[in-house]
Design an enzyme around this catalytic site. Structure first.
Site, PDB file in Angstrom:
ATOM      1  N   SER A   9      -5.761  13.901  22.796  1.00 60.88           N
ATOM      2  CA  SER A   9      -4.620  13.381  22.040  1.00 60.88           C
ATOM      3  C   SER A   9      -3.384  14.210  22.346  1.00 60.88           C
ATOM      4  O   SER A   9      -3.337  15.411  22.036  1.00 60.88           O
ATOM      5  CB  SER A   9      -4.913  13.436  20.544  1.00 60.88           C
ATOM      6  OG  SER A   9      -3.690  13.329  19.844  1.00 60.88           O
ATOM      7  N   HIS A  62      -5.138   9.752  24.844  1.00 58.03           N
ATOM      8  CA  HIS A  62      -4.944   9.151  23.521  1.00 58.03           C
ATOM      9  C   HIS A  62      -3.504   9.381  23.066  1.00 58.03           C
ATOM     10  O   HIS A  62      -3.021  10.520  23.022  1.00 58.03           O
ATOM     11  CB  HIS A  62      -5.926   9.821  22.562  1.00 58.03           C
ATOM     12  CG  HIS A  62      -5.975   9.244  21.193  1.00 58.03           C
ATOM     13  ND1 HIS A  62      -6.728   8.131  20.874  1.00 58.03           N
ATOM     14  CD2 HIS A  62      -5.399   9.645  20.024  1.00 58.03           C
ATOM     15  CE1 HIS A  62      -6.619   7.876  19.578  1.00 58.03           C
ATOM     16  NE2 HIS A  62      -5.808   8.766  19.035  1.00 58.03           N
ATOM     17  N   ASP A  64      -0.888   8.828  20.029  1.00 55.68           N
ATOM     18  CA  ASP A  64      -0.790   8.569  18.589  1.00 55.68           C
ATOM     19  C   ASP A  64       0.623   8.123  18.231  1.00 55.68           C
ATOM     20  O   ASP A  64       1.572   8.903  18.335  1.00 55.68           O
ATOM     21  CB  ASP A  64      -1.119   9.848  17.815  1.00 55.68           C
ATOM     22  CG  ASP A  64      -2.605  10.154  17.835  1.00 55.68           C
ATOM     23  OD1 ASP A  64      -3.395   9.274  17.470  1.00 55.68           O
ATOM     24  OD2 ASP A  64      -2.971  11.286  18.213  1.00 55.68           O
ATOM     25  N   MET A  88       3.040   6.904  15.261  1.00 53.50           N
ATOM     26  CA  MET A  88       3.124   6.961  13.791  1.00 53.50           C
ATOM     27  C   MET A  88       4.506   6.528  13.330  1.00 53.50           C
ATOM     28  O   MET A  88       5.508   6.911  13.946  1.00 53.50           O
ATOM     29  CB  MET A  88       2.875   8.393  13.306  1.00 53.50           C
ATOM     30  CG  MET A  88       1.567   8.974  13.792  1.00 53.50           C
ATOM     31  SD  MET A  88       1.400  10.663  13.216  1.00 53.50           S
ATOM     32  CE  MET A  88      -0.184  11.089  13.917  1.00 53.50           C
ATOM     33  N   HIS A 126      -3.153   4.490  19.930  1.00 52.15           N
ATOM     34  CA  HIS A 126      -3.619   4.419  18.538  1.00 52.15           C
ATOM     35  C   HIS A 126      -2.403   4.172  17.652  1.00 52.15           C
ATOM     36  O   HIS A 126      -1.593   5.071  17.418  1.00 52.15           O
ATOM     37  CB  HIS A 126      -4.303   5.764  18.194  1.00 52.15           C
ATOM     38  CG  HIS A 126      -4.788   5.869  16.792  1.00 52.15           C
ATOM     39  ND1 HIS A 126      -5.194   7.072  16.238  1.00 52.15           N
ATOM     40  CD2 HIS A 126      -4.956   4.933  15.812  1.00 52.15           C
ATOM     41  CE1 HIS A 126      -5.584   6.870  14.982  1.00 52.15           C
ATOM     42  NE2 HIS A 126      -5.436   5.585  14.696  1.00 52.15           N
ATOM     43  N   MET A 135      -0.690   3.855  14.373  1.00 54.65           N
ATOM     44  CA  MET A 135      -0.743   4.129  12.937  1.00 54.65           C
ATOM     45  C   MET A 135       0.564   3.632  12.340  1.00 54.65           C
ATOM     46  O   MET A 135       1.426   4.405  11.917  1.00 54.65           O
ATOM     47  CB  MET A 135      -0.955   5.634  12.706  1.00 54.65           C
ATOM     48  CG  MET A 135      -2.389   6.063  12.988  1.00 54.65           C
ATOM     49  SD  MET A 135      -2.526   7.838  13.258  1.00 54.65           S
ATOM     50  CE  MET A 135      -2.070   7.909  14.983  1.00 54.65           C
ATOM     51  N   MET A 183     -12.073   7.122  11.901  1.00 48.32           N
ATOM     52  CA  MET A 183     -11.222   8.293  11.650  1.00 48.32           C
ATOM     53  C   MET A 183     -12.045   9.352  10.920  1.00 48.32           C
ATOM     54  O   MET A 183     -12.648   9.081   9.874  1.00 48.32           O
ATOM     55  CB  MET A 183     -10.012   7.916  10.778  1.00 48.32           C
ATOM     56  CG  MET A 183      -8.943   7.085  11.458  1.00 48.32           C
ATOM     57  SD  MET A 183      -8.272   7.798  12.980  1.00 48.32           S
ATOM     58  CE  MET A 183      -7.600   9.370  12.400  1.00 48.32           C
ATOM     59  N   PHE A 234      -1.755  13.679  11.024  1.00 47.78           N
ATOM     60  CA  PHE A 234      -1.521  15.025  11.562  1.00 47.78           C
ATOM     61  C   PHE A 234      -2.689  15.486  12.426  1.00 47.78           C
ATOM     62  O   PHE A 234      -3.844  15.136  12.143  1.00 47.78           O
ATOM     63  CB  PHE A 234      -1.326  16.028  10.415  1.00 47.78           C
ATOM     64  CG  PHE A 234      -0.218  15.635   9.485  1.00 47.78           C
ATOM     65  CD1 PHE A 234       1.108  15.940   9.790  1.00 47.78           C
ATOM     66  CD2 PHE A 234      -0.478  14.912   8.328  1.00 47.78           C
ATOM     67  CE1 PHE A 234       2.140  15.530   8.951  1.00 47.78           C
ATOM     68  CE2 PHE A 234       0.548  14.501   7.488  1.00 47.78           C
ATOM     69  CZ  PHE A 234       1.871  14.818   7.798  1.00 47.78           C
ATOM     70  N   GLY A 235      -2.361  16.305  13.414  1.00 47.42           N
ATOM     71  CA  GLY A 235      -3.412  16.936  14.209  1.00 47.42           C
ATOM     72  C   GLY A 235      -3.883  18.203  13.506  1.00 47.42           C
ATOM     73  O   GLY A 235      -3.311  18.621  12.489  1.00 47.42           O
ATOM     74  N   ASP A 237     -12.022  10.261  15.870  1.00 46.87           N
ATOM     75  CA  ASP A 237     -10.695  10.876  16.010  1.00 46.87           C
ATOM     76  C   ASP A 237     -10.413  11.797  14.832  1.00 46.87           C
ATOM     77  O   ASP A 237     -10.318  11.337  13.687  1.00 46.87           O
ATOM     78  CB  ASP A 237      -9.642   9.754  16.091  1.00 46.87           C
ATOM     79  CG  ASP A 237      -8.226  10.258  16.341  1.00 46.87           C
ATOM     80  OD1 ASP A 237      -8.049  11.464  16.602  1.00 46.87           O
ATOM     81  OD2 ASP A 237      -7.308   9.424  16.275  1.00 46.87           O
ATOM     82  N   GLY A 238     -10.259  13.092  15.144  1.00 44.11           N
ATOM     83  CA  GLY A 238      -9.858  14.068  14.137  1.00 44.11           C
ATOM     84  C   GLY A 238     -10.879  15.182  13.954  1.00 44.11           C
ATOM     85  O   GLY A 238     -12.031  14.919  13.617  1.00 44.11           O
ATOM     86  N   GLY A 239     -10.438  16.406  14.238  1.00 44.54           N
ATOM     87  CA  GLY A 239     -11.287  17.567  13.983  1.00 44.54           C
ATOM     88  C   GLY A 239     -12.472  17.718  14.929  1.00 44.54           C
ATOM     89  O   GLY A 239     -13.440  18.390  14.590  1.00 44.54           O
ATOM     90  N   GLY A 254      -7.451  16.643  20.101  1.00 44.22           N
ATOM     91  CA  GLY A 254      -6.062  17.066  20.255  1.00 44.22           C
ATOM     92  C   GLY A 254      -5.979  18.572  20.374  1.00 44.22           C
ATOM     93  O   GLY A 254      -5.900  19.130  21.476  1.00 44.22           O
TER      94      GLY A 254
HETATM   95  C1  DX5 Z   1      -4.477  11.976  13.582  1.00 47.46           C
HETATM   96  C2  DX5 Z   1      -4.478  11.506  15.013  1.00 47.46           C
HETATM   97  C3  DX5 Z   1      -5.355  12.270  15.910  1.00 47.46           C
HETATM   98  C4  DX5 Z   1      -5.020  13.732  16.056  1.00 47.46           C
HETATM   99  C5  DX5 Z   1      -6.266  14.471  16.406  1.00 47.46           C
HETATM  100  O1  DX5 Z   1      -3.693  11.118  12.847  1.00 47.46           O
HETATM  101  O2  DX5 Z   1      -4.892  10.149  15.058  1.00 47.46           O
HETATM  102  O3  DX5 Z   1      -5.473  11.637  17.181  1.00 47.46           O
HETATM  103  O4  DX5 Z   1      -4.057  13.961  17.043  1.00 47.46           O
HETATM  104  O5  DX5 Z   1      -5.966  15.819  16.456  1.00 47.46           O
HETATM  105  P1  DX5 Z   1      -7.071  16.949  16.318  1.00 47.46           P
HETATM  106  O6  DX5 Z   1      -8.060  16.753  17.435  1.00 47.46           O
HETATM  107  O7  DX5 Z   1      -6.300  18.209  16.421  1.00 47.46           O
HETATM  108  O8  DX5 Z   1      -7.732  16.759  14.981  1.00 47.46           O
HETATM  109 ZN    ZN Z   2      -5.384   9.217  17.002  1.00 47.14          ZN
END
Ligand code: DX5
Ligand code: ZN
Length: 220
Positions: free
Chosen positions: A7, A32, A34, A36, A65, A67, A136, A142-143, A175-177, A197
């Site tokens: 990401s 990826h 993102d 927003m 993606h 959002m 998700m 947020f990353g 996606d996420g963490g 990310g």
């Molecule tokens: C969150 C995004 C993710 C984010 C993931 O809203 O959709 O793609 O960038 O970041 P990490 O891998 O740091 O959780």
């Molecule tokens: Zn994403």
């Protein structure tokens, strides 16, 4: 096959080409992106001009993606900007089935995302029509957030639903963490497209971070 989709939200926005190339050198076959809008999620990231500018530097799949509220308004623009795959949130539209059809009519792959608070059961009527489901594993916006463990249960449910629908080729994205410490249990739960990310773009260089993931995928 397991895919890595770094990401770019965690990349250096002044050096996107450099960071994308570095992640690809480490074996990433998706990138990826993102998007927003500050309404569906409490953050604003990047939009069409940036997506257009990075397209020539992406060798694999540009995985967008969205959002954003009412994503139907922008599907054609993102397809024209070079997306290979567009994912929309089921929570962001009243007409998810129509949005998926519109993405397919643009000649590209369609994904549907669900937030951590949305049950997998809502996917049952549309799973046959999509190329990818995105589970998700953080609240979007947020990353760098912590993986929500219940996402593992949801991935298993998506995998079971896909099998029931005869969709053994379904892409199941998380996606996420995602980190090197939890990625194996995430794959065991059914994910085959891993978004990462901060664990790709923070710390050491993106090439070796991405390679750590892709070398592990090759061994599984
Ligand atoms: C969150 C995004 C993710 C984010 C993931 O809203 O959709 O793609 O960038 O970041 P990490 O891998 O740091 O959780
Ligand atoms: Zn994403």
């Amino acid at each position: 096959m397991i895919h890595l989709s770094p990401s770019i939200l965690a990349a250096d926005f002044a050096n996107l080409q450099r960071d994308i190339e570095a992640a690809q050198k480490g074996g990433a076959d998706y990138i990826h992106v993102d998007v927003m809008d500050g309404a569906f999620v409490p953050n604003i990231s990047i939009g069409l001009p940036v997506v257009k500018s990075i397209r020539p530097h992406i060798k694999g799949i540009m995985d967008v993606h969205l959002m954003i509220e009412n994503p139907e308004r922008y599907l054609e623009d993102f397809a024209k900007a070079g997306a290979d795959l567009i994912t929309v949130h089921i929570e962001a539209t009243h007409h998810i089935h129509r949005a998926v059809q519109q993405i397919h009519d643009l000649g590209i792959k369609a994904g549907v995302a669900i937030n951590p608070g949305t049950p997998v059961s809502v996917l049952e009527p549309i799973i046959r029509d999509v190329d990818m489901i995105l589970v998700m594993s953080v609240n979007p916006g947020f990353g760098g957030q912590k993986f929500i463990p219940y996402a593992l249960e949801k991935l298993k449910q998506v995998k079971a639903l896909a099998e029931k629908a005869g969709k053994s080729d379904l892409l199941i994205q998380v996606d996420g963490g995602v980190t090197m410490s939890n990625v194996e249990e995430i794959i065991a739960a059914g994910a085959n497209v891993l978004v990462a990310g901060s664990s790709v773009f923070d710390g050491k260089d993106a090439t070796s971070n991405a390679a750590a993931f892709t070398e592990l995928f090759a061994r599984l």
